[in-house]
Design an enzyme around this catalytic site. Structure first.
Site, PDB file in Angstrom:
ATOM      1  N   HIS C 195      38.195  38.419  17.580  1.00 11.25           N
ATOM      2  CA  HIS C 195      38.109  39.573  18.477  1.00 11.25           C
ATOM      3  C   HIS C 195      38.085  39.073  19.916  1.00 11.25           C
ATOM      4  O   HIS C 195      37.041  38.720  20.441  1.00 11.25           O
ATOM      5  CB  HIS C 195      36.867  40.404  18.149  1.00 11.25           C
ATOM      6  N   ARG C 215      33.285  44.984  19.970  1.00  5.51           N
ATOM      7  CA  ARG C 215      34.338  44.635  20.920  1.00  5.51           C
ATOM      8  C   ARG C 215      35.708  44.848  20.277  1.00  5.51           C
ATOM      9  O   ARG C 215      35.835  44.951  19.046  1.00  5.51           O
ATOM     10  CB  ARG C 215      34.195  43.202  21.380  1.00  5.51           C
ATOM     11  N   ALA C 236      33.290  51.341  16.108  1.00  6.48           N
ATOM     12  CA  ALA C 236      34.073  50.201  15.653  1.00  6.48           C
ATOM     13  C   ALA C 236      34.987  49.679  16.765  1.00  6.48           C
ATOM     14  O   ALA C 236      35.111  50.277  17.830  1.00  6.48           O
ATOM     15  CB  ALA C 236      34.889  50.609  14.432  1.00  6.48           C
ATOM     16  N   HIS C 237      35.654  48.564  16.464  1.00  9.00           N
ATOM     17  CA  HIS C 237      36.545  47.931  17.445  1.00  9.00           C
ATOM     18  C   HIS C 237      37.691  48.851  17.885  1.00  9.00           C
ATOM     19  O   HIS C 237      38.227  49.599  17.099  1.00  9.00           O
ATOM     20  CB  HIS C 237      37.124  46.618  16.905  1.00  9.00           C
ATOM     21  N   ASN C 238      38.012  48.734  19.167  1.00 11.86           N
ATOM     22  CA  ASN C 238      39.170  49.408  19.753  1.00 11.86           C
ATOM     23  C   ASN C 238      39.064  50.932  19.792  1.00 11.86           C
ATOM     24  O   ASN C 238      40.048  51.622  20.076  1.00 11.86           O
ATOM     25  CB  ASN C 238      40.468  49.006  19.035  1.00 11.86           C
TER      26      ASN C 238
END
Lengths: 345, 345, 345
Positions: C195, C215, C236-238
């Site tokens: 990540h 991240r 969560a990510h993004n």
């Protein structure tokens, strides 16, 4: 290592069978070995006794077909608790006093034998009663009062002006007294409503790790005496929880809702804001409670209603695709009957 | 900054197109710019290539209509992992040794190059293997064993007597080994059943932040090798999870349930207590699993059953108000047909 | 203690009634006593005024039947916020400077009057703006930037390379910038996708305790300006969240999903990955959002669809056992009609 006769004495149990068996561990029926004491709290498992290799069993009446010693007691679970205490891992006692690596504010009142661990930050005007243990990494905010024989495990954060009773256990990484989720949209922005209230946690409350309990806007958020929480529970501002409730993992209770005494909420249940849940209500896992619930009800579902009815409705739900087909078929048959009728008239 | 030919070499990729393009970042198709390397792991996105401004693309076979360089590889995701490592932010390595602001107990066994950060509290008789990193603010309880090349991020709490394997990653604010939610109601109060067991976390397990894993009453709570957790997962006492499972965010698993190998639980799913979930089962998001599930099944819903059937039932559910109306209509039509018939007879 | 006339002056309110009443606390209608100022923001509660013992009330127009003083204001909630500030508990201001028990890395840039509490670990190359407060036990990772007048409460962990704006509040035990749940199954094991991205938290964001924000794999996970989170939220990510959203307790948002501005997610709602939720969407508590949602919609349910329709479908769901019986009955009646018809022909 204790002999079963020593165990029988400590439990006040009647001993049946070989009194010289030696025991060093407590375990479940399935995996018990020769030096294990196991237990049967439910007659359903009596048939498993034949294959059980345990050295001894705690049981409420003499069983047939078991080779080991039998410890006959009135209350199996109470005896299990005692025997688990006897064979609990021996751990070092917390050291009384303030660790030199703790940071303690002014005008602190500490009872006898209080233990303040390393990396603990305690703000001004905090009171902590006799025998309480504040483990490493905790923060205790200004003016907060903590009773006697209470335990805050590592990295617990208690904000200012909270009140925590006696014999309370707050496991690691809980947060008590955070500001609640109260906003008003004014001139294009969500403006925080200040939270002047507090959190009150009564005696004998126990919280699993990672729980978050918000302070009240005014007045208090309260967790009643003897109530127990599992892990990662979310309690919003101004929630009032009664005595001796059981709140399972990942339950969330929204703002200003009230629970009576002896309420049981199973895992991941959610209670909406501003509702009342009566004494002794049992809410099934994952339920969404959207309105007041009368005392003694058992409810379940999304949204929750009486468990018996919800189970029936769910059973029909699973058959919906089939019922939908059957319904189409009935429509055709009625169409045909009507057509025949039309032709006739 | 690397040229695509340097990248091709490091990835073992075939290079198609201008070999002088310079790359300094990895990014998604949509927002890629001239110095970005992007990727296509799914043919569905091939049509997006025409508008893509990326300097280079990682792809499994040569594509038409893309202006930048193409890095042709067998396994796009494996190459993506490599290229993300190449362009990862450079961070300072953890310093080996015990920070002077850590607090370490007696009889500690530390492997080579172990790093113990500031404000870490380590109790007596702890073992930590070579190369492991315990970041700031962690607590490691008595008798706990941590393997090699394992990482505890900041503020993780591991209670006593736990076993954590090699190459494990436990992200910030997780709690391992807390006492589970086991009470028995005796003489008017919920009495805690002591938890003499432990938590065992096998090699290559990775946990997202804020997860809480309770210790066993007796025996162990176990997370099998290679299993990965997302954020804020709740694992109750005596749960056994197999190898290579994927447990997504906010999942909760109640006491003594067992998961096989390769189980996938999507976000917010809940598993009730004392059930067995077979190898390779996939559970959809938010599902409530209330019974045993055979290996290989895909299930979903509240409560969960076979996903295909649950989707069909849900589709009918959405039409229920319309179906209810149609049903009333059919009842009227049947009433009328019967009335005609009655008049006739 | 303030007189109501002093209060009226500070609120810019018109005062009706006895101007000498003294006030020292803010409280709700039901439990208000003589020195309490309460409020009515909803005409539904006007009838409760007769029994109300409050010394004063904040209200938008003069009410009948109330004995205390009336503070007439245009915006009751705005006045309530002011009066709560006036009667907020007086707490010690955070001390500017770096606590001697903090651990600070190299090349740190601190603004004016920054407060770094005890047991805080700050890595290299961190920037923190004027007036920000990093409370005890926090960790701030390498290269992270924190704006001005921002507050990290105790035990917050911010990983490396994150960007946190001005006037942000992050309550205790939150984790920002953890690695997301991104794995690819390669050669028999789940391999972590690195990540390289970051988390960006814009100005005036406020997070309840225990939230975890991952991240991005590349690019950023973003929380838009003025958005507020309740407790234990999982991002969560993004994920990209717009401006001025309200995200209630225990909500989870899966990878790469996008929320517009002014979105409201009620407690325990879940948003699946890779969907878009338009501006101003309101999602009911516990909902599972499985697809894109157009701006302005109100949705609810498992899975979620338009709230009005979902409520209707739910109402029929509760009647399913009865409907199923009625349907069986209709089938019999149609069978009989057909039999009669068959006999006739």
């Amino acid at each position: 290592m204790l002999t079963v006769s020593q165990l029988a004495e400590r439990l006040g149990a009647d001993l049946v069978g070989d009194d010289s068996v030696e025991i060093d561990v407590v375990g479940p029926l399935g995996t018990a070995e020769g030096s294990t004491v196991t237990f049967i709290s439910d007659d359903r498992y009596l048939s498993d006794l034949q294959d059980c290799q345990a050295g001894a069993i705690i049981i409420s009446k003499k069983a047939e077909g078991f080779n080991g010693a039998q410890l006959i007691v009135k209350n199996v679970t109470a005896a299990l608790i005692e025997v688990l205490k006897i064979f609990a891992p021996k751990l070092k006692k917390s050291v009384a006093g303030i660790d030199p690596l703790a940071k303690v504010g002014e005008n602190i009142s500490l009872g006898k034998d209080v233990s303040i661990g390393p990396f603990v930050a305690i703000d001004d005007n905090v009171e902590i009663g006799d025998g309480s243990v504040i483990a490493s990494g905790c923060r205790v905010g200004e003016n907060t009062k903590i009773g006697s024989d209470t335990r805050l495990d590592s990295n617990v954060v208690v904000y200012h002006n909270c009140v925590i009773g006696n014999n309370v256990i707050i496991q690691a990484n809980c947060v008590i007294g955070s500001t609640g989720f109260g906003y008003s949209f004014i001139e294009g922005a969500h403006r925080l409503i200040p939270h002047n209230g507090k959190v009150v946690i009564e005696d004998f409350v126990e919280l699993g790790p990672g729980c978050c309990i918000d302070r009240a806007k005014y007045g208090q958020t309260k967790i009643g005496a003897g109530t127990k929480f599992d892990n990662l529970v979310h309690i919003a501002h101004n929630v009032i929880i009664g005595r001796c409730c059981l709140i399972a993992g990942q339950v969330g209770i929204a703002g200003s809702s009230k629970l009576g005494d002896g309420v049981v909420l199973a895992g991941q249940a959610g209670i909406t804001d501003n509702v009342e849940v009566g004494d002794g209500v049992m809410v099934g896992g994952g339920s969404a409670v959207l309105g007041n619930i009368e005392a003694g009800k058992r409810i379940w579902g999304f949204p929750a209603f009486e468990s018996r009815d919800a189970l029936k409705a769910t059973a029909v739900f699973r058959r919906l695709p089939e019922l939908s087909k059957q319904f189409k078929n009935i429509v055709k048959r009625v169409d045909k009957l009507e057509a025949t009728e039309d032709n006739r008239s």
